[in-house]
Write a protein that holds these residues in place. Structure first.
Motif, PDB file in Angstrom:
ATOM      1  N   GLU A 119       2.405  -9.433  14.711  1.00  0.00           N
ATOM      2  CA  GLU A 119       2.396  -8.071  15.238  1.00  0.00           C
ATOM      3  C   GLU A 119       2.932  -7.081  14.209  1.00  0.00           C
ATOM      4  O   GLU A 119       2.356  -6.003  14.009  1.00  0.00           O
ATOM      5  CB  GLU A 119       3.200  -7.981  16.535  1.00  0.00           C
ATOM      6  CG  GLU A 119       2.485  -8.573  17.715  1.00  0.00           C
ATOM      7  CD  GLU A 119       3.219  -8.352  19.031  1.00  0.00           C
ATOM      8  OE1 GLU A 119       4.020  -7.392  19.133  1.00  0.00           O
ATOM      9  OE2 GLU A 119       2.991  -9.142  19.963  1.00  0.00           O
ATOM     10  N   ILE A 120       4.013  -7.446  13.546  1.00  0.00           N
ATOM     11  CA  ILE A 120       4.579  -6.580  12.504  1.00  0.00           C
ATOM     12  C   ILE A 120       3.558  -6.366  11.388  1.00  0.00           C
ATOM     13  O   ILE A 120       3.311  -5.239  10.958  1.00  0.00           O
ATOM     14  CB  ILE A 120       5.885  -7.176  11.947  1.00  0.00           C
ATOM     15  CG1 ILE A 120       6.985  -7.122  13.004  1.00  0.00           C
ATOM     16  CG2 ILE A 120       6.316  -6.463  10.673  1.00  0.00           C
ATOM     17  CD1 ILE A 120       8.212  -7.949  12.668  1.00  0.00           C
ATOM     18  N   ALA A 121       2.959  -7.455  10.912  1.00  0.00           N
ATOM     19  CA  ALA A 121       2.003  -7.365   9.806  1.00  0.00           C
ATOM     20  C   ALA A 121       0.758  -6.563  10.179  1.00  0.00           C
ATOM     21  O   ALA A 121       0.177  -5.872   9.337  1.00  0.00           O
ATOM     22  CB  ALA A 121       1.602  -8.769   9.347  1.00  0.00           C
ATOM     23  N   LEU A 122       0.352  -6.632  11.431  1.00  0.00           N
ATOM     24  CA  LEU A 122      -0.841  -5.905  11.869  1.00  0.00           C
ATOM     25  C   LEU A 122      -0.563  -4.434  12.175  1.00  0.00           C
ATOM     26  O   LEU A 122      -1.444  -3.596  12.028  1.00  0.00           O
ATOM     27  CB  LEU A 122      -1.432  -6.571  13.119  1.00  0.00           C
ATOM     28  CG  LEU A 122      -2.089  -7.923  12.908  1.00  0.00           C
ATOM     29  CD1 LEU A 122      -2.381  -8.591  14.249  1.00  0.00           C
ATOM     30  CD2 LEU A 122      -3.364  -7.782  12.078  1.00  0.00           C
ATOM     31  N   CYS A 123       0.656  -4.111  12.580  1.00  0.00           N
ATOM     32  CA  CYS A 123       0.926  -2.776  13.123  1.00  0.00           C
ATOM     33  C   CYS A 123       1.734  -1.852  12.221  1.00  0.00           C
ATOM     34  O   CYS A 123       1.721  -0.639  12.432  1.00  0.00           O
ATOM     35  CB  CYS A 123       1.640  -2.905  14.459  1.00  0.00           C
ATOM     36  SG  CYS A 123       0.661  -3.742  15.718  1.00  0.00           S
ATOM     37  N   SER A 124       2.449  -2.373  11.248  1.00  0.00           N
ATOM     38  CA  SER A 124       3.306  -1.537  10.410  1.00  0.00           C
ATOM     39  C   SER A 124       2.620  -1.211   9.091  1.00  0.00           C
ATOM     40  O   SER A 124       2.632  -2.001   8.153  1.00  0.00           O
ATOM     41  CB  SER A 124       4.643  -2.240  10.142  1.00  0.00           C
ATOM     42  OG  SER A 124       5.418  -1.481   9.245  1.00  0.00           O
ATOM     43  N   ASP A 125       2.031  -0.014   9.016  1.00  0.00           N
ATOM     44  CA  ASP A 125       1.309   0.381   7.803  1.00  0.00           C
ATOM     45  C   ASP A 125       2.221   0.478   6.589  1.00  0.00           C
ATOM     46  O   ASP A 125       1.835   0.098   5.479  1.00  0.00           O
ATOM     47  CB  ASP A 125       0.579   1.710   8.026  1.00  0.00           C
ATOM     48  CG  ASP A 125      -0.592   1.573   8.974  1.00  0.00           C
ATOM     49  OD1 ASP A 125      -1.136   0.454   9.095  1.00  0.00           O
ATOM     50  OD2 ASP A 125      -0.967   2.575   9.607  1.00  0.00           O
ATOM     51  N   ASP A 126       3.443   0.990   6.766  1.00  0.00           N
ATOM     52  CA  ASP A 126       4.374   1.097   5.642  1.00  0.00           C
ATOM     53  C   ASP A 126       4.743  -0.283   5.104  1.00  0.00           C
ATOM     54  O   ASP A 126       4.754  -0.508   3.893  1.00  0.00           O
ATOM     55  CB  ASP A 126       5.642   1.848   6.055  1.00  0.00           C
ATOM     56  CG  ASP A 126       5.384   3.328   6.290  1.00  0.00           C
ATOM     57  OD1 ASP A 126       4.383   3.866   5.769  1.00  0.00           O
ATOM     58  OD2 ASP A 126       6.196   3.955   6.999  1.00  0.00           O
ATOM     59  N   LEU A 127       5.053  -1.191   6.020  1.00  0.00           N
ATOM     60  CA  LEU A 127       5.377  -2.550   5.603  1.00  0.00           C
ATOM     61  C   LEU A 127       4.185  -3.190   4.916  1.00  0.00           C
ATOM     62  O   LEU A 127       4.333  -3.822   3.871  1.00  0.00           O
ATOM     63  CB  LEU A 127       5.804  -3.406   6.794  1.00  0.00           C
ATOM     64  CG  LEU A 127       6.029  -4.882   6.453  1.00  0.00           C
ATOM     65  CD1 LEU A 127       7.400  -5.079   5.834  1.00  0.00           C
ATOM     66  CD2 LEU A 127       5.858  -5.757   7.657  1.00  0.00           C
ATOM     67  N   ARG A 128       2.997  -3.027   5.486  1.00  0.00           N
ATOM     68  CA  ARG A 128       1.791  -3.614   4.902  1.00  0.00           C
ATOM     69  C   ARG A 128       1.605  -3.153   3.462  1.00  0.00           C
ATOM     70  O   ARG A 128       1.362  -3.953   2.569  1.00  0.00           O
ATOM     71  CB  ARG A 128       0.546  -3.231   5.712  1.00  0.00           C
ATOM     72  CG  ARG A 128       0.376  -3.977   7.006  1.00  0.00           C
ATOM     73  CD  ARG A 128      -0.893  -3.551   7.726  1.00  0.00           C
ATOM     74  NE  ARG A 128      -2.070  -3.633   6.865  1.00  0.00           N
ATOM     75  CZ  ARG A 128      -2.632  -4.765   6.443  1.00  0.00           C
ATOM     76  NH1 ARG A 128      -2.140  -5.904   6.811  1.00  0.00           N
ATOM     77  NH2 ARG A 128      -3.697  -4.736   5.665  1.00  0.00           N
ATOM     78  N   LYS A 129       1.726  -1.869   3.219  1.00  0.00           N
ATOM     79  CA  LYS A 129       1.531  -1.329   1.868  1.00  0.00           C
ATOM     80  C   LYS A 129       2.525  -1.962   0.900  1.00  0.00           C
ATOM     81  O   LYS A 129       2.147  -2.412  -0.186  1.00  0.00           O
ATOM     82  CB  LYS A 129       1.689   0.188   1.879  1.00  0.00           C
ATOM     83  CG  LYS A 129       1.463   0.818   0.540  1.00  0.00           C
ATOM     84  CD  LYS A 129       1.615   2.324   0.592  1.00  0.00           C
ATOM     85  CE  LYS A 129       1.439   2.895  -0.800  1.00  0.00           C
ATOM     86  NZ  LYS A 129       1.769   4.299  -0.878  1.00  0.00           N
ATOM     87  N   HIS A 130       3.782  -2.021   1.299  1.00  0.00           N
ATOM     88  CA  HIS A 130       4.818  -2.597   0.445  1.00  0.00           C
ATOM     89  C   HIS A 130       4.562  -4.085   0.185  1.00  0.00           C
ATOM     90  O   HIS A 130       4.634  -4.555  -0.958  1.00  0.00           O
ATOM     91  CB  HIS A 130       6.194  -2.399   1.090  1.00  0.00           C
ATOM     92  CG  HIS A 130       7.305  -3.038   0.340  1.00  0.00           C
ATOM     93  ND1 HIS A 130       7.775  -2.539  -0.854  1.00  0.00           N
ATOM     94  CD2 HIS A 130       8.031  -4.159   0.597  1.00  0.00           C
ATOM     95  CE1 HIS A 130       8.740  -3.313  -1.301  1.00  0.00           C
ATOM     96  NE2 HIS A 130       8.921  -4.304  -0.434  1.00  0.00           N
ATOM     97  N   VAL A 131       4.263  -4.821   1.247  1.00  0.00           N
ATOM     98  CA  VAL A 131       4.038  -6.267   1.138  1.00  0.00           C
ATOM     99  C   VAL A 131       2.812  -6.558   0.270  1.00  0.00           C
ATOM    100  O   VAL A 131       2.824  -7.494  -0.532  1.00  0.00           O
ATOM    101  CB  VAL A 131       3.914  -6.894   2.546  1.00  0.00           C
ATOM    102  CG1 VAL A 131       3.401  -8.304   2.486  1.00  0.00           C
ATOM    103  CG2 VAL A 131       5.250  -6.838   3.260  1.00  0.00           C
ATOM    104  N   ILE A 132       1.777  -5.775   0.411  1.00  0.00           N
ATOM    105  CA  ILE A 132       0.574  -5.973  -0.406  1.00  0.00           C
ATOM    106  C   ILE A 132       0.891  -5.760  -1.882  1.00  0.00           C
ATOM    107  O   ILE A 132       0.553  -6.592  -2.735  1.00  0.00           O
ATOM    108  CB  ILE A 132      -0.568  -5.046   0.054  1.00  0.00           C
ATOM    109  CG1 ILE A 132      -1.108  -5.525   1.406  1.00  0.00           C
ATOM    110  CG2 ILE A 132      -1.685  -4.984  -0.984  1.00  0.00           C
ATOM    111  CD1 ILE A 132      -2.047  -4.532   2.079  1.00  0.00           C
TER     112      ILE A 132
END
Length: 161
Positions: A119-132
């Motif tokens: 859910e975190i990985a799918l819903c948090s755009d800021d986290l996604r950008k950083h993690v990518i």
């Protein structure tokens, strides 16, 4: 499947779980669950994917989930990172080293932990950008050339014994 099925319906329908691989044997119950989930619209089963098509699968993924009980190396995790896909994976064997500190980790059998991280990985755009960004950087530490060099080094050391 348990983790994904426990997520909110809207999220599952917006981002269906995609599973690939051989059907195998002695898995009639899993196949029945897959068929049911496909009918409900939140799962897509692709079957076997040729190696040449796997990069297409990664490039279309919003997140890559790898709840493995044991891995010798974790090549699928590395391939996902190289493709710019956030990784949710188990915290055992080689996976923490391969996935790097910016991936999301869980115990292999922790259904609630897997669901929460998906859910975190799918819903948090800021986290996604950083993690990518961090995942791509981390993945550059690995290459077949480095693997070959380290293997040759071990062979040479063994040859001197």
């Amino acid at each position: 499947m348990d983790a994904y099925e426990s997520m909110p319906t809207e999220l599952r329908l917006a981002f269906p779980l995609v599973i690939s691989g051989f059907k195998g044997w002695r898995n009639e119950q899993i196949l029945l669950r897959i068929e049911k989930a496909q009918r409900e619209g939140w799962l897509i089963y692709l079957g076997y994917i040729p190696n040449s098509d796997i990069p297409l699968l990664y490039s279309a993924a919003k997140v890559f989930c790898f709840p493995s009980n044991y891995e010798g190396f974790g090549l699928p995790v590395l391939e996902a990172l190289q493709s710019g896909v956030p990784v949710v994976c188990s915290n055992n064997s080689s996976l923490p080293e391969v996935a790097g500190e910016h991936s999301l980790f869980h115990d292999a059998g922790d259904v609630e932990g897997i669901r929460s991280q998906l859910e975190i990985a799918l819903c948090s755009d800021d986290l996604r950008k950083h993690v990518i960004e961090q995942g791509i950087t981390h993945a550059k530490r690995f290459s077949w050339e480095k693997c070959a060099q380290k293997t040759m080094k071990v062979y040479k050391e063994l040859n001197q014994l």
